[in-house]
Design a protein around this motif. Structure first.
Motif, PDB file in Angstrom:
ATOM      1  N   ARG A 184      84.488  72.459  37.545  1.00 44.21           N
ATOM      2  CA  ARG A 184      85.138  72.114  36.295  1.00 44.21           C
ATOM      3  C   ARG A 184      84.238  71.163  35.543  1.00 44.21           C
ATOM      4  N   SER A 185      84.127  71.341  34.259  1.00 45.42           N
ATOM      5  CA  SER A 185      83.380  70.341  33.511  1.00 45.42           C
ATOM      6  C   SER A 185      84.369  69.253  33.153  1.00 45.42           C
ATOM      7  N   LEU A 186      83.821  68.066  32.865  1.00 45.22           N
ATOM      8  CA  LEU A 186      84.704  66.940  32.628  1.00 45.22           C
ATOM      9  C   LEU A 186      85.379  67.020  31.268  1.00 45.22           C
ATOM     10  N   LYS A 187      85.126  68.116  30.565  1.00 49.57           N
ATOM     11  CA  LYS A 187      85.705  68.272  29.248  1.00 49.57           C
ATOM     12  C   LYS A 187      87.225  68.383  29.295  1.00 49.57           C
ATOM     13  N   SER A 188      87.735  68.828  30.407  1.00 45.92           N
ATOM     14  CA  SER A 188      89.155  69.124  30.451  1.00 45.92           C
ATOM     15  C   SER A 188      89.986  67.958  29.945  1.00 45.92           C
ATOM     16  N   ALA A 189      91.088  68.297  29.336  1.00 43.47           N
ATOM     17  CA  ALA A 189      91.866  67.316  28.600  1.00 43.47           C
ATOM     18  C   ALA A 189      92.438  66.248  29.508  1.00 43.47           C
ATOM     19  N   GLN A 271      94.329  50.745  33.428  1.00 41.28           N
ATOM     20  CA  GLN A 271      95.658  50.766  34.034  1.00 41.28           C
ATOM     21  C   GLN A 271      96.748  51.064  33.024  1.00 41.28           C
ATOM     22  N   ARG A 272      96.533  50.676  31.776  1.00 38.05           N
ATOM     23  CA  ARG A 272      97.599  50.828  30.786  1.00 38.05           C
ATOM     24  C   ARG A 272      97.808  52.282  30.355  1.00 38.05           C
ATOM     25  N   PHE A 273      96.691  53.007  30.179  1.00 31.28           N
ATOM     26  CA  PHE A 273      96.812  54.337  29.576  1.00 31.28           C
ATOM     27  C   PHE A 273      96.447  55.456  30.538  1.00 31.28           C
ATOM     28  N   ASN A 274      97.133  56.553  30.351  1.00 34.74           N
ATOM     29  CA  ASN A 274      96.852  57.773  31.075  1.00 34.74           C
ATOM     30  C   ASN A 274      95.819  58.596  30.336  1.00 34.74           C
ATOM     31  N   VAL A 275      94.695  58.018  30.004  1.00 27.03           N
ATOM     32  CA  VAL A 275      93.693  58.770  29.252  1.00 27.03           C
ATOM     33  C   VAL A 275      92.350  58.573  29.937  1.00 27.03           C
ATOM     34  N   ARG A 276      91.361  59.283  29.462  1.00 28.77           N
ATOM     35  CA  ARG A 276      90.038  59.094  30.054  1.00 28.77           C
ATOM     36  C   ARG A 276      89.332  57.944  29.346  1.00 28.77           C
ATOM     37  N   LEU A 294      78.719  62.272  26.073  1.00 37.73           N
ATOM     38  CA  LEU A 294      79.149  63.629  25.711  1.00 37.73           C
ATOM     39  C   LEU A 294      80.673  63.724  25.645  1.00 37.73           C
ATOM     40  N   ALA A 295      81.330  63.052  26.589  1.00 42.87           N
ATOM     41  CA  ALA A 295      82.793  63.099  26.605  1.00 42.87           C
ATOM     42  C   ALA A 295      83.341  62.488  25.324  1.00 42.87           C
ATOM     43  N   SER A 296      82.715  61.447  24.867  1.00 41.97           N
ATOM     44  CA  SER A 296      83.157  60.826  23.621  1.00 41.97           C
ATOM     45  C   SER A 296      82.897  61.770  22.449  1.00 41.97           C
ATOM     46  N   ARG A 297      81.725  62.348  22.426  1.00 43.33           N
ATOM     47  CA  ARG A 297      81.375  63.259  21.335  1.00 43.33           C
ATOM     48  C   ARG A 297      82.348  64.427  21.252  1.00 43.33           C
ATOM     49  N   ASP A 298      82.714  64.963  22.423  1.00 43.58           N
ATOM     50  CA  ASP A 298      83.570  66.142  22.438  1.00 43.58           C
ATOM     51  C   ASP A 298      85.052  65.800  22.408  1.00 43.58           C
ATOM     52  N   GLY A 299      85.365  64.537  22.323  1.00 41.60           N
ATOM     53  CA  GLY A 299      86.774  64.132  22.272  1.00 41.60           C
ATOM     54  C   GLY A 299      87.458  64.146  23.622  1.00 41.60           C
ATOM     55  N   ALA A 300      86.683  64.272  24.706  1.00 40.83           N
ATOM     56  CA  ALA A 300      87.301  64.331  26.034  1.00 40.83           C
ATOM     57  C   ALA A 300      87.563  62.948  26.605  1.00 40.83           C
ATOM     58  N   ALA A 301      86.958  61.925  26.024  1.00 42.42           N
ATOM     59  CA  ALA A 301      87.280  60.547  26.423  1.00 42.42           C
ATOM     60  C   ALA A 301      87.955  59.899  25.228  1.00 42.42           C
ATOM     61  N   GLU A 302      89.142  59.362  25.456  1.00 42.64           N
ATOM     62  CA  GLU A 302      89.891  58.789  24.337  1.00 42.64           C
ATOM     63  C   GLU A 302      89.466  57.367  24.040  1.00 42.64           C
ATOM     64  N   ILE A 303      89.048  56.658  25.100  1.00 39.87           N
ATOM     65  CA  ILE A 303      88.636  55.268  24.909  1.00 39.87           C
ATOM     66  C   ILE A 303      87.218  55.117  25.441  1.00 39.87           C
ATOM     67  N   VAL A 304      86.346  54.507  24.645  1.00 39.51           N
ATOM     68  CA  VAL A 304      85.003  54.206  25.105  1.00 39.51           C
ATOM     69  C   VAL A 304      84.860  52.693  25.120  1.00 39.51           C
ATOM     70  N   ILE A 305      84.519  52.154  26.288  1.00 45.54           N
ATOM     71  CA  ILE A 305      84.314  50.711  26.399  1.00 45.54           C
ATOM     72  C   ILE A 305      82.856  50.484  26.729  1.00 45.54           C
ATOM     73  N   GLY A 306      82.195  49.672  25.937  1.00 45.78           N
ATOM     74  CA  GLY A 306      80.791  49.477  26.238  1.00 45.78           C
ATOM     75  C   GLY A 306      80.213  48.235  25.614  1.00 45.78           C
ATOM     76  N   THR A 307      79.021  47.913  26.071  1.00 49.35           N
ATOM     77  CA  THR A 307      78.301  46.781  25.507  1.00 49.35           C
ATOM     78  C   THR A 307      77.549  47.263  24.269  1.00 49.35           C
ATOM     79  N   ARG A 308      76.763  46.363  23.714  1.00 46.34           N
ATOM     80  CA  ARG A 308      76.114  46.550  22.411  1.00 46.34           C
ATOM     81  C   ARG A 308      75.729  47.982  22.027  1.00 46.34           C
ATOM     82  N   SER A 309      74.982  48.692  22.871  1.00 52.25           N
ATOM     83  CA  SER A 309      74.465  49.974  22.402  1.00 52.25           C
ATOM     84  C   SER A 309      75.548  51.054  22.320  1.00 52.25           C
TER      85      SER A 309
END
Ligand code: ADP
Ligand code: ZN
Ligand code: ZN
Length: 739
Positions: A184-189, A271-276, A294-309
């Motif tokens: 399975r690719s990680l694209k799945s909803a 812990q709060r959300f049932n999302v990727r 890629l998950a962010s680009r394709d909408g498969a990750a709803e939340i992206v947490i990251g440092t500066r870049s």
């Protein structure tokens, strides 16, 4: 058919584009701006980004080289992100190709395909149960099947591994037909079920006002500064807003400072959300980073947490940007592309028409200024959430008190009292190592770095002298290199020395030292945090790693051993940074039921800045600091850029900067003289570092427009200067650190 040329941005510092011939076999319509193309460059192969195609080139026909390979079927960068990268390169006067390099994951830079790898998932077969007689006597297989049964969506191979389940058990279950596997690719909803995995807390009045105000602006662009004291529940405000955005089917970008103690924060989102939730920070490996991107680009990750870049991550549909601890210095990159992630996030949000929430207990003066002049909405959280109290401050004048390893007697007594009451103590000392210098008592020799204008720090644990500026390390000398005396003494105290002393004074409690040295080994930080979380009396000692986003509920006393550095620095931002650090460290105290106390040892305990900060609070301090900045016309009332040069020969750096200054004069004639002021060349505050001499030229302007027009012309010409070949130079737009 006319020849087709590809105009590419290549990963080089040169501020220009490069033309290549398009291979005839690729259909012309495949060359879309934003795709990656592999080309020969010198005798290497590099990956470039297609900016445009043309039918003419200035390169002679026999010189133009042919591109090797088109790497993407569709543009890697969609137009809005492409524009942001163009904007970034132009604002920071940086090469476009190199800007792309900073904006993409390493694997894409190296030419890897922009597709998510498939993963093997294990799922329970219909009707499979752990009561199955075939596994009656196989406890490991029963355990494995049980784990898989608990996850309706199945488990990936490494998840099973993390649960301690062995491959042999899995294989046996597959053989028996109790499990089946699927690529399975990680694209799945998202994993189905309700959006909230955990109920949200009910907000207090201040939080509710913040959520209502920002929530009503989620459909257009607006910037909010959420200024809330530590522990006032800013994160809870973000979580409520994120919930609203997720319900609209849109994504969220959360920028956090470089992680030290970050996992706690990240887990709250998970812990709060049932999302990727996709993570993009320095501890994420290249493959995971690409997958997150890629998950962010394709909408498969709803939340992206990251440092500066992470700011450059593509999104399918971005709905909100959260910038936590917006004042944090790690948002500004200090090498290569010297961008400020907060500032760029604001630009990105404006262009996309989405809102931004920036939170901090100690907002930067820039952001407060923008809030004052109405560009940002200001929301205050003045009370701590729950029952916790705001700590009280005490300035301890140590002018006439002997300090033993940095600790005065009254402080020692206070630590003793706190421990005796069953509570924890946090001691803050922003200096690693044992002592900042080693001195000969007989001849006055001091251990200097041979390559820098700096002293070597004694690291007793390793019996070494280390330079904190260039990384040079040498053995601690046994005798004075100058007079052979054996009277070599450490002067001053760093965390190692304070640790030794505290352990000697309080042998019955653990002293946990947290700094870059003590946490270098993976897992060591976690082990130390575990000791603290036990909640029993202990002393936590450390550098600013302790000041960042952590909760130590049992700490009721915070001791700041030395706050004076920030009051006497040549850098005009030093006092702002000092104030932020004091308030942030203080914020670690008394987060549970017990009120906290903060003791600041100082040789200038009645310094007006310190008095104001501790008696009237950060915002009064900031108001005063802004008045001073305005009086002397420093940022945010003016704009700065710094041209730095360094060379082995000090003359070369100076020559280059003089050439730059006269170039500037020529370029500036059409502009009014008062538009841009140029100061220098002058030696950098630490002139020699890593064996190179460093000098700088400072530009100050009342308005950005004229400054940028000038810088643009300047950079273009600087590259051509003969004196530029003998130096390393860099332009820093909106420098935050004048060193
Ligand atoms: P900040 O991000 O401002 O430092 P946090 O969001 O981490 O503050 O909140 C501090 C503590 O208060 C956390 O333990 C959090 O769970 C708790 N908290 C926050 N908001 C509420 C609320 N409305 N009711 C009860 N507890 C809350
Ligand atoms: Zn000596
Ligand atoms: Zn050095």
């Amino acid at each position: 058919m006319p020849d087709l040329y590809l105009r590419l941005a290549l990963p080089t510092p040169l501020r220009r584009l490069f033309d290549y011939r398009a291979p005839a076999q690729v259909p012309a319509e495949h060359w879309q701006p934003g795709v990656r193309v592999q080309v020969p460059f010198g005798n290497r192969k590099v990956v470039g980004i297609l900016i445009e195609t043309t039918t003419t080139t200035d390169i002679p026909a026999d010189k133009v080289r042919e591109a090797l390979e088109l790497l993407d079927e569709r543009p890697l960068f969609e137009p809005p992100l492409l524009e942001l990268i163009h904007w970034t390169a132009s604002y920071y006067q940086h090469s476009l190709g190199d800007t792309f390099s900073w904006a993409m994951p390493a694997l894409l830079r190296q030419g890897e395909p922009a597709t998510t790898q498939k993963k093997r998932f294990y799922q329970a077969a219909a009707g499979a149960t752990i009561e199955d007689p075939r596994i009656k006597n196989a406890p490991r297989q029963r355990q494995a099947l049980e784990a898989v049964l608990q996850h309706r969506q199945g488990l990936a191979h490494e998840q099973l591994h993390n649960l301690g389940i062995q491959k042999t058990s899995i294989d046996a279950l597959v053989d028996k037909g109790l499990l089946f596997t699927e690529q399975r690719s990680l694209k799945s909803a998202r994993p189905g079920g309700p959006l909230l995995a955990q109920p949200a807390l009910s907000l207090n009045a201040e939080q509710k006002l913040a959520v209502d105000t920002i929530g009503s602006a989620l459909h257009h662009h607006q910037v909010f500064l959420l200024a809330g004291v530590t522990g006032s529940g800013k994160t809870e405000v973000y979580l409520h807003l994120i919930e609203q955005v997720l319900k609209q089917g849109r994504q969220v970008l959360v920028l956090i400072p470089e992680i030290n103690l970050g996992p706690q924060t990240i887990n709250r989102f998970r812990q709060r959300f049932n999302v990727r939730v996709a993570l993009l920070h320095s501890e994420v490996n290249d493959r995971e980073r690409l997958n997150a991107w890629l998950a962010s680009r394709d909408g498969a990750a709803e939340i992206v947490i990251g440092t500066r870049s992470a700011l450059f991550t593509p999104f399918k549909e971005l709905g909100l940007i959260v910038i936590d601890e917006e004042h944090d210095g790690s948002y500004k990159q200090q090498d290569g592309l010297r961008y400020h992630a907060r500032d760029l996030a604001l630009v990105r949000a404006r262009r996309l028409g989405v809102s931004v929430v920036m939170g901090s207990a100690t907002p930067s003066l820039e952001s407060l200024y923008n809030a004052k002049n109405g560009r940002y909405g200001l929301l205050r959280l003045n009370r701590r959430a729950g029952s916790a109290q705001v700590p009280t401050f005490q300035r301890l004048d140590v002018r006439s008190l002997p300090l033993d390893s940095g600790i005065s007697l009254p402080l020692q007594k206070e630590i003793e009292r706190t421990l005796a009451a069953g509570q924890q103590v946090l001691v803050f000392l922003n200096r690693r190592g044992y002592a900042p210098v080693l001195m000969c008592k007989d001849c006055g020799w001091l251990g200097d770095c041979h390559a820098c204008d700096a002293r070597l720090t004694l690291h007793q644990r390793y019996n070494e002298l280390r330079c904190h500026h260039c990384g040079h390390i040498e053995q601690r000398p046994h005798a004075c290199p100058k007079c052979q005396s054996l009277q070599l003494h450490p002067v001053g105290a760093g965390t190692e020395r304070a640790e030794d002393r505290l352990q000697l004074l309080f042998p019955k409690v653990p002293v946990v030292r947290i700094d870059r040295d003590s946490t270098a080994r993976k897992g060591s930080l976690d082990a130390m945090l575990k000791i603290i979380q036990r909640g029993e009396p202990c002393i936590l000692l450390g550098t600013q790693m302790l000041a960042k986003g952590h909760h130590f509920p049992q700490v009721t006393l915070v001791a700041i051993l030395n706050a004076d550095g920030g009051l006497f620095s040549a850098d005009f931002r030093a006092s702002e940074r000092m104030a932020q650090l004091i308030i942030q460290v203080a914020g670690r105290a008394g987060r549970a039921e017990q009120p906290g106390k903060v003791i600041i040892q100082s040789h200038v305990a009645d310094h007006p800045l310190l008095v104001q900060l501790t008696e009237e609070g950060y915002f009064a301090f900031a108001e005063q600091a802004l008045r001073e900045r305005r009086a002397v016309q420093l940022p945010p009332y003016t704009h700065m850029a710094l041209l730095r040069a360094e060379a082995l020969n000090p003359q070369h750096a100076d020559d280059f900067l003089r050439d730059a200054a006269s170039l500037l004069e020529q370029l500036a004639t059409p502009l009014k003289a008062e538009d841009v002021e140029c100061l220098g060349p002058a030696a950098a505050p630490m002139e020699r570092r890593g064996g190179r001499y460093r000098a700088q030229l400072l530009f100050i302007a009342r308005q950005r427009g004229p400054l940028h027009r000038l810088l643009h012309g300047l950079c273009f010409n600087l590259e051509q200067l003969p004196s530029a070949r003998q130096v390393r130079w860099a332009l820093d737009v909106d420098p935050v650190d004048l060193y």
